[in-house]
Write a protein that holds these residues in place. Structure first.
Motif, PDB file in Angstrom:
ATOM      1  N   VAL A 205      -7.470  -0.702   4.323  1.00  0.00           N
ATOM      2  CA  VAL A 205      -5.907  -0.116   5.420  1.00  0.00           C
ATOM      3  C   VAL A 205      -5.235   0.407   4.501  1.00  0.00           C
ATOM      4  O   VAL A 205      -4.897   0.341   2.972  1.00  0.00           O
ATOM      5  N   GLN A 206      -4.682   1.759   5.509  1.00  0.00           N
ATOM      6  CA  GLN A 206      -3.939   2.636   4.712  1.00  0.00           C
ATOM      7  C   GLN A 206      -2.306   2.790   5.312  1.00  0.00           C
ATOM      8  O   GLN A 206      -2.861   3.427   6.889  1.00  0.00           O
ATOM      9  N   PRO A 207      -1.137   3.122   4.749  1.00  0.00           N
ATOM     10  CA  PRO A 207      -0.380   3.286   5.882  1.00  0.00           C
ATOM     11  C   PRO A 207      -0.844   5.022   6.018  1.00  0.00           C
ATOM     12  O   PRO A 207      -1.322   5.727   4.913  1.00  0.00           O
ATOM     13  N   LYS A 208      -0.097   5.640   6.977  1.00  0.00           N
ATOM     14  CA  LYS A 208      -0.033   6.983   7.105  1.00  0.00           C
ATOM     15  C   LYS A 208       1.742   8.048   6.528  1.00  0.00           C
ATOM     16  O   LYS A 208       1.559   8.824   6.113  1.00  0.00           O
ATOM     17  N   ASP A 209       2.688   6.555   6.194  1.00  0.00           N
ATOM     18  CA  ASP A 209       3.986   7.357   5.938  1.00  0.00           C
ATOM     19  C   ASP A 209       4.369   6.266   5.119  1.00  0.00           C
ATOM     20  O   ASP A 209       3.873   5.397   4.767  1.00  0.00           O
ATOM     21  N   SER A 210       5.759   6.501   3.849  1.00  0.00           N
ATOM     22  CA  SER A 210       5.885   5.412   3.385  1.00  0.00           C
ATOM     23  C   SER A 210       7.414   4.550   4.122  1.00  0.00           C
ATOM     24  O   SER A 210       7.067   5.090   5.250  1.00  0.00           O
ATOM     25  N   ASP A 211       7.662   3.974   3.375  1.00  0.00           N
ATOM     26  CA  ASP A 211       9.337   2.452   4.298  1.00  0.00           C
ATOM     27  C   ASP A 211       8.687   2.513   5.038  1.00  0.00           C
ATOM     28  O   ASP A 211       9.090   2.530   6.441  1.00  0.00           O
TER      29      ASP A 211
ATOM     30  N   CYS B  92       1.097  -1.263  -0.105  1.00  0.00           N
ATOM     31  CA  CYS B  92       0.412  -0.095  -0.148  1.00  0.00           C
ATOM     32  C   CYS B  92       0.693   1.136   0.089  1.00  0.00           C
ATOM     33  O   CYS B  92       2.226   1.418  -0.038  1.00  0.00           O
ATOM     34  N   SER B  93       0.325   2.778   0.277  1.00  0.00           N
ATOM     35  CA  SER B  93       1.033   3.771   0.344  1.00  0.00           C
ATOM     36  C   SER B  93       0.424   4.349   0.583  1.00  0.00           C
ATOM     37  O   SER B  93      -1.111   4.284   0.843  1.00  0.00           O
ATOM     38  N   PRO B  94       1.117   5.735   1.451  1.00  0.00           N
ATOM     39  CA  PRO B  94      -0.421   6.960   1.800  1.00  0.00           C
ATOM     40  C   PRO B  94      -1.279   7.438   0.459  1.00  0.00           C
ATOM     41  O   PRO B  94      -2.302   7.759   1.059  1.00  0.00           O
TER      42      PRO B  94
ATOM     43  N   ASN C 161       1.607   4.277  12.232  1.00  0.00           N
ATOM     44  CA  ASN C 161       1.760   4.243  11.453  1.00  0.00           C
ATOM     45  C   ASN C 161       0.469   3.607  10.281  1.00  0.00           C
ATOM     46  O   ASN C 161       0.849   4.378   8.640  1.00  0.00           O
ATOM     47  N   TRP C 162       0.038   3.008  11.190  1.00  0.00           N
ATOM     48  CA  TRP C 162      -0.978   2.725  10.054  1.00  0.00           C
ATOM     49  C   TRP C 162      -2.284   3.039  10.495  1.00  0.00           C
ATOM     50  O   TRP C 162      -2.709   3.143  11.659  1.00  0.00           O
ATOM     51  N   MET C 163      -3.364   2.877   9.466  1.00  0.00           N
ATOM     52  CA  MET C 163      -4.958   2.860  10.035  1.00  0.00           C
ATOM     53  C   MET C 163      -5.832   1.600   9.075  1.00  0.00           C
ATOM     54  O   MET C 163      -5.204   2.053   8.272  1.00  0.00           O
ATOM     55  N   TRP C 164      -6.913   2.017   9.811  1.00  0.00           N
ATOM     56  CA  TRP C 164      -7.896   1.185   8.781  1.00  0.00           C
ATOM     57  C   TRP C 164      -9.420   1.741   9.209  1.00  0.00           C
ATOM     58  O   TRP C 164      -9.880   2.126  10.314  1.00  0.00           O
TER      59      TRP C 164
ATOM     60  N   ALA D 108       4.530  -1.242   3.025  1.00  0.00           N
ATOM     61  CA  ALA D 108       4.191   0.581   2.146  1.00  0.00           C
ATOM     62  C   ALA D 108       6.077   0.801   1.685  1.00  0.00           C
ATOM     63  O   ALA D 108       6.459   0.922   3.030  1.00  0.00           O
ATOM     64  N   PRO D 109       6.780   0.652   0.490  1.00  0.00           N
ATOM     65  CA  PRO D 109       7.295   0.876  -0.579  1.00  0.00           C
ATOM     66  C   PRO D 109       7.977   2.440   0.078  1.00  0.00           C
ATOM     67  O   PRO D 109       7.161   3.110   0.155  1.00  0.00           O
ATOM     68  N   LYS D 110       9.181   2.287   0.149  1.00  0.00           N
ATOM     69  CA  LYS D 110       9.796   4.000   0.150  1.00  0.00           C
ATOM     70  C   LYS D 110       9.428   4.542  -1.103  1.00  0.00           C
ATOM     71  O   LYS D 110       9.593   5.686  -0.563  1.00  0.00           O
TER      72      LYS D 110
END
Length: 299
Positions: free
Chosen positions: A118-124, A72-74, A98-101, A144-146
């Protein structure tokens, strides 16, 4: 998402789960139901069921066969689809900082399908997700990749054991009727003691290791431990003289007096194995092992 990126994402998930990316590229179906049934039949015969991808890009994993890894990613939320009618009870994120759902639902063929988005708040960042429902528990990796790249952000599941059970229900009604007539005992009729054979060797320490194995001269009865009721049933297959696995018809019965679950095979065999995921238990008839030839009974 472009077709090229979809195929790349599918190859990525196979690499993650240790499967062949080359094989993955060919496993795309317009009619997903047909592909799922084909994989369930593979699972029933003792092979490992594989992830599939529908024509709209959703990757469908066989439940209990692999641990999916979502990417995933922001700017790209991930969607996890439940089985139609399945109700989530609790969602646990490993990294809540760093993650939310959030929950969502849709209607497919008149039935409600629940989603966990699900979604990250940041990368990496990486984490894991646990979803408990009224039917099962899901474990999923989150990543969540960089930098922007290929994403696997929409998954669902299929359930091989459930499909096989459904086939058993449809195809085995005559056998069920017969079993009810014989329900006073696992064995269909009284057997003379000299016809009984208990000299089986059981190798393996899995929690589904049989408590005993015997035959009545025509059928083999495999008595399973009580704990088998609370886990996935193993698959039984025969092993020939060259060590190759052979599919065999068998049925599960319950002794009404003791409650013990038996696998019943309507033929004699020299060697068989019970398998579930990477666990295995072998059953060897010592009398036939000593005789140096395989006896496959009356077909």
């Amino acid at each position: 998402m472009s077709k090229k990126l979809i195929l790349a994402a599918f190859a990525a998930v196979y690499t993650i789960s240790g499967m062949s990316a080359a094989c993955a590229a060919g496993q795309r179906y317009n009619v997903l139901e047909d592909a799922v049934l084909a994989q369930a039949k593979r699972w029933q015969s003792g092979e490992k069921a594989k992830a599939l991808m529908s024509s709209d890009g959703k990757v469908v994993f066989p439940f209990g066969q692999a641990m999916p890894k979502l990417t995933c990613s922001p700017s790209r939320a991930c969607d996890i689809e439940m089985e139609p009618g399945e109700m989530p009870r609790k969602v646990v994120l490993g990294d809540q900082a760093n993650w939310m759902w959030e929950a969502a639902d849709s209607i497919e063929k008149g039935r409600t399908v629940n989603h966990v988005v699900v979604q990250p708040k940041d990368s990496d960042v990486e984490s894991n997700l646990i979803i408990t429902t009224d039917r099962r528990t899901y474990h999923i990796k989150l990543y969540a990749p960089k930098t922007e790249g290929v994403y696997l952000n929409r998954i669902g599941f299929y359930y091989p054991e459930q499909l096989v059970s459904s086939w058993d229900d449809k195809m085995g009604r005559a056998a069920e009727t017969k079993a009810k007539d014989e329900a006073s005992n696992v064995m269909p009729a009284a057997v003379a003691p000299d016809k009984m054979a208990f000299d089986y060797r059981i190798d393996g320490d899995a929690d589904f290791r049989p408590i005993r194995v015997f035959n009545d001269g025509e059928r083999v009865y495999i008595a399973m431990p009580d704990d088998i009721r609370h886990s996935e049933y193993p698959t039984l297959r025969l092993i020939d003289d060259e060590g190759k696995a052979m599919v065999v018809d068998y049925r599960r019965t319950v002794d009404e007096k003791t409650g013990t679950i038996h696998y019943v095979v309507d033929k004699l065999f020299s060697k068989a194995e019970l398998i579930r995921d990477s666990e295995k238990v072998q059953i060897i008839w010592k009398r036939k092992e000593k005789s140096r030839f395989a006896f496959w009974g009356r077909g």
